[in-house]
Design an enzyme around this catalytic site. Structure first.
Site, PDB file in Angstrom:
ATOM      1  N   HIS A 241      -9.749  -6.480 -17.451  1.00  0.00           N
ATOM      2  CA  HIS A 241     -10.276  -5.124 -17.592  1.00  0.00           C
ATOM      3  C   HIS A 241      -9.188  -4.065 -17.430  1.00  0.00           C
ATOM      4  O   HIS A 241      -9.366  -2.925 -17.859  1.00  0.00           O
ATOM      5  CB  HIS A 241     -11.390  -4.897 -16.568  1.00  0.00           C
ATOM      6  CG  HIS A 241     -12.634  -4.295 -17.154  1.00  0.00           C
ATOM      7  ND1 HIS A 241     -13.352  -4.889 -18.169  1.00  0.00           N
ATOM      8  CD2 HIS A 241     -13.278  -3.127 -16.889  1.00  0.00           C
ATOM      9  CE1 HIS A 241     -14.393  -4.129 -18.488  1.00  0.00           C
ATOM     10  NE2 HIS A 241     -14.365  -3.059 -17.731  1.00  0.00           N
ATOM     11  N   ARG A 244      -8.127  -2.683 -20.628  1.00  0.00           N
ATOM     12  CA  ARG A 244      -9.146  -1.746 -21.136  1.00  0.00           C
ATOM     13  C   ARG A 244      -8.974  -0.376 -20.471  1.00  0.00           C
ATOM     14  O   ARG A 244      -9.006   0.657 -21.136  1.00  0.00           O
ATOM     15  CB  ARG A 244     -10.531  -2.322 -20.866  1.00  0.00           C
ATOM     16  CG  ARG A 244     -11.706  -1.449 -21.306  1.00  0.00           C
ATOM     17  CD  ARG A 244     -12.988  -2.268 -21.141  1.00  0.00           C
ATOM     18  NE  ARG A 244     -14.205  -1.471 -21.154  1.00  0.00           N
ATOM     19  CZ  ARG A 244     -14.865  -1.136 -22.263  1.00  0.00           C
ATOM     20  NH1 ARG A 244     -14.407  -1.488 -23.436  1.00  0.00           N
ATOM     21  NH2 ARG A 244     -15.991  -0.434 -22.192  1.00  0.00           N
ATOM     22  N   HIS A 267     -19.396   3.084 -24.307  1.00  0.00           N
ATOM     23  CA  HIS A 267     -20.159   3.556 -23.155  1.00  0.00           C
ATOM     24  C   HIS A 267     -21.402   4.304 -23.628  1.00  0.00           C
ATOM     25  O   HIS A 267     -21.311   5.184 -24.495  1.00  0.00           O
ATOM     26  CB  HIS A 267     -19.315   4.514 -22.300  1.00  0.00           C
ATOM     27  CG  HIS A 267     -18.235   3.837 -21.526  1.00  0.00           C
ATOM     28  ND1 HIS A 267     -17.132   4.513 -21.017  1.00  0.00           N
ATOM     29  CD2 HIS A 267     -18.064   2.532 -21.175  1.00  0.00           C
ATOM     30  CE1 HIS A 267     -16.352   3.650 -20.392  1.00  0.00           C
ATOM     31  NE2 HIS A 267     -16.904   2.453 -20.463  1.00  0.00           N
TER      32      HIS A 267
END
Length: 295
Positions: A241, A244, A267
């Site tokens: 992550h 990201r 999102h």
């Protein structure tokens, strides 16, 4: 009460299309809540009061539950009781005046551009595995894909002639995103030099393959990143992550609009994306304090 919960979870799956893991979390929270209600001789949700919910949340805190766990529980109960009211199973919502506990701000780790470069350069690209791993890192940093999205990438998801790839994210929502020329070049090299050797005349719809010609697991990606973090000499705690987070932070720092970043990351709520503006400000302050002679 169990029947009402099952109806609610069914609605989350069918009407809202939430992922199985998300629904499982709601199920677990509601099971814990109803177990508590049973100890208090509460047998129906219309008997639940604001006071009984506050007492339940207090038992979680006294049991040493993390603040994030209590906050998630509040969110679960708020959504559930709102559902009951909207579907005329309750006349009043006991969650109306209950607020979530304030969260301490935990900013995710982000790599600098130099650290990302060192990580991308870590795989040995003279081998078929090194080419694959370099391509994986390039794609993750170029797109901000979640690791679960990466391992499920299929050949049919590539539209490299248009500079695009598609993926299915949380809640089974499809999104299409651009991918840069450097990452495309590495995908082309992987497809020409590495993937055929891993496939060995077998068939697989997945883009990234293991030694047996099957799709990679999330755990294997995590292990590979740990290996290359060590090779690159990076001391930060890095997970899949982290790339990201770094992707989002770096494009924001270079002028990308927050709404665009929200779209790229998939999102549903822009408040989730706003964490990256805090990271950018934090990094800006750190650079200022280091560089300015009177800071």
């Amino acid at each position: 009460m169990e029947l009402q919960i099952e109806d609610y979870l069914h609605d989350l799956k069918i009407e809202r299309g939430l992922a199985e893991n998300t629904i499982a979390s709601y199920r677990q929270d509601l099971a814990e809540f109803t177990a508590y209600l049973t100890t208090q001789q509460v047998t129906a949700f219309d008997q639940v009061t604001q006071l009984s919910i506050l007492q339940f949340l207090k038992t979680l805190q006294e049991a040493g539950k993390a603040r994030s766990t209590v906050t998630r529980m509040v969110s679960t109960l708020r959504r559930f009781f709102r559902y009951l009211v909207q579907n005329e199973q309750l006349t009043t919502d006991p969650m109306t005046e209950i607020r979530s506990p304030k969260q301490g701000q935990h900013l995710p780790a982000v790599l600098t551009v130099d650290e990302v470069t060192a990580l991308l350069d870590a795989p040995d690209t003279t081998t078929k595995y090194g080419i694959r791993d370099r391509t994986i890192l390039e794609v993750m940093y170029a797109t901000g894909l979640r690791v679960s999205e990466l391992v499920h990438l299929k050949m049919s998801d590539l539209h490299l002639d248009m500079g695009l790839i598609q993926t299915i994210g949380k809640g089974n929502k499809e999104r299409i995103m651009p991918i840069g020329d450097v990452a495309i070049d590495w995908i082309d090299r992987y497809l020409n030099e590495s993937r055929p050797k891993l496939l060995k005349q077998r068939q697989s719809p997945y883009l990234f393959l293991n030694a047996h010609g099957s799709g990679l697991s999330r755990q294997s990606i995590w292990q590979k990143i740990q290996q290359y973090v060590s090779v690159a000499g990076i001391s930060k705690h890095v997970t899949p992550h982290t790339l990201r987070h770094s992707f989002a932070t770096h494009i924001l720092e270079n002028g990308a609009d927050l709404r665009i970043v929200q779209e790229l990351l998939g999102h549903s709520d822009i408040s989730t994306t706003q964490i990256y503006t805090h990271i950018s400000k934090q990094r800006l302050t750190a650079v200022y304090r280091k560089a300015h002679p009177r800071a």
